[in-house]
Design a protein around this motif. Sequence first.
Motif, PDB file in Angstrom:
ATOM      1  N   GLU A  33       0.782  -1.261  -0.167  1.00  0.00           N
ATOM      2  CA  GLU A  33       0.170  -0.079  -0.040  1.00  0.00           C
ATOM      3  C   GLU A  33       1.069   1.320   0.012  1.00  0.00           C
TER       4      GLU A  33
ATOM      5  N   ILE B 282      -8.042   6.693   1.346  1.00  0.00           N
ATOM      6  CA  ILE B 282      -8.644   5.918   0.248  1.00  0.00           C
ATOM      7  C   ILE B 282      -9.758   6.344  -0.270  1.00  0.00           C
TER       8      ILE B 282
ATOM      9  N   ARG C 121      -8.098   0.812  -8.582  1.00  0.00           N
ATOM     10  CA  ARG C 121      -7.492   0.435  -7.309  1.00  0.00           C
ATOM     11  C   ARG C 121      -8.269   0.978  -6.143  1.00  0.00           C
ATOM     12  N   SER C 122      -8.780   2.357  -6.106  1.00  0.00           N
ATOM     13  CA  SER C 122      -9.116   2.995  -5.131  1.00  0.00           C
ATOM     14  C   SER C 122     -10.768   2.518  -4.930  1.00  0.00           C
TER      15      SER C 122
ATOM     16  N   GLU D 237     -11.525  -0.602  -5.674  1.00  0.00           N
ATOM     17  CA  GLU D 237     -11.490  -1.878  -5.065  1.00  0.00           C
ATOM     18  C   GLU D 237     -11.218  -1.943  -3.554  1.00  0.00           C
ATOM     19  N   THR D 238     -10.620  -0.713  -3.170  1.00  0.00           N
ATOM     20  CA  THR D 238     -10.101  -0.653  -1.749  1.00  0.00           C
ATOM     21  C   THR D 238     -11.197  -0.447  -0.979  1.00  0.00           C
TER      22      THR D 238
ATOM     23  N   GLY E 122     -13.461  -3.397  -0.380  1.00  0.00           N
ATOM     24  CA  GLY E 122     -12.558  -4.287   0.601  1.00  0.00           C
ATOM     25  C   GLY E 122     -12.720  -3.705   1.860  1.00  0.00           C
ATOM     26  N   LEU E 123     -12.359  -2.400   2.158  1.00  0.00           N
ATOM     27  CA  LEU E 123     -12.681  -1.903   3.730  1.00  0.00           C
ATOM     28  C   LEU E 123     -14.042  -1.725   4.086  1.00  0.00           C
TER      29      LEU E 123
ATOM     30  N   SER F 110       0.339  -6.812  -5.860  1.00  0.00           N
ATOM     31  CA  SER F 110      -0.209  -5.448  -5.526  1.00  0.00           C
ATOM     32  C   SER F 110      -0.231  -4.911  -6.767  1.00  0.00           C
TER      33      SER F 110
END
Lengths: 252, 163
Positions: A36, A97, A139-140, A142-143, A146-147, B137
Amino acid sequence: MAADPLFELLLRMGDNTLILAQRLSQWCGHGPTLEEDIALANIALDLTGHTQLWLGLAGEVEGAGRDADGLAFHRDVWDFRNTLLVEQPNGDFGQTIMRQYLFDAWHVLQLEALRESSNPQVAEIAEKAIKEVSYHQERSSETVIGLGDGTEESHARMQAALDLLLPYVGEFFANDAVDEIMKEAGIAPLPDSLRSAFDEQITPVMQAATLTVPDTDFAHSGGKSGRQHSEHLGHILPQMQWLQRAYPDASW
Amino acid sequence: MQAGSTITLGDRSLSLEQIWQRLDEVPDPEIPAISLVDLGIIRDVRWEDGTLEVTVSPTYSGCPATSMIKLEIIKALTELGIPRIDLKRQLSPPWTTDWISERGRKRLEDYGIAPPQPAGGPQHCPHCRAEELERISQFGSTPCKAQWRCKTCLEPFDYFKCI
């Protein structure tokens, strides 16, 4: 309006990427995991690259001998045209994020529209940048999912981040005199024309993340016009600019 | 590659083909396994009124290797005896990994970096060629790479992102 509206538009693009890159760089060496940490630094690097292109062009348009570095390092708070969202503190990782995702979702739409700009230099920067920014959004989003749809703790933090940051989103979609002139010239879209596509982008992501989008259209403003930045920008600039202020035109 | 136009420098002549060959010997500063020509960032080389114009497309906007690449190009061409060199930056069309040559892809893989694939992930492990892989990643040690791992030999490896 004092300044050339094209110059203003380019400052808005370049100051958003500059200040967000500076914020993200503050995570370097502090990320929750190595991957990260690397990801945030890489995104900051891409955004710094876009800053060089936007502010470089702004300097050319202005024609006063200022280059990208001159604009980045030798202006004061009231000269900056970034939105208030990007200057907000990093908070915890979830807040960073969430800020990133909300920014990316607007950024992709803005660049898609700027690719069709009547100004060929604006169009080619947008065409270059969108490849990298689409990857950021991948990516952001998906994150965020996920969070948000993670543990009780991570869910609560993401909901708090969304509640805190959503009121900063409206500024991206508020039209002003600069926007009207840019739209008229075919250079940039009207900000409010991107709002429905933005909502269509974030709604399914927030649903998948089990987050509730606050039912409010209150919007903080004053960043992109330069009228009133939050106090935070005043703390970012000395950290970012002190070397060039102490030793003007220093290079290595 | 272009050939044909030749210029006389002192007592020798230099063709564009020879210039391309020289540039093909300049390694990428961050991935020295492949050359700048393999990477597909040299878009054009031409003479304009006695100045050699070299058109270069940047890979990633913020890639710190960009200034080093410019320096390496000028150094290589100066060594060839070319007196005046003008480097032009071309943003559009933006650089794409489709411009990496077949030889470049092969060299990346031999070096341990999985070459870009339109499917968005590596085809197989560059070490053991197994196809069961997982992403660690989306980002890696340089802007152009992501980190993956082979589930068979368990080795981590770099994947050259497809853009």
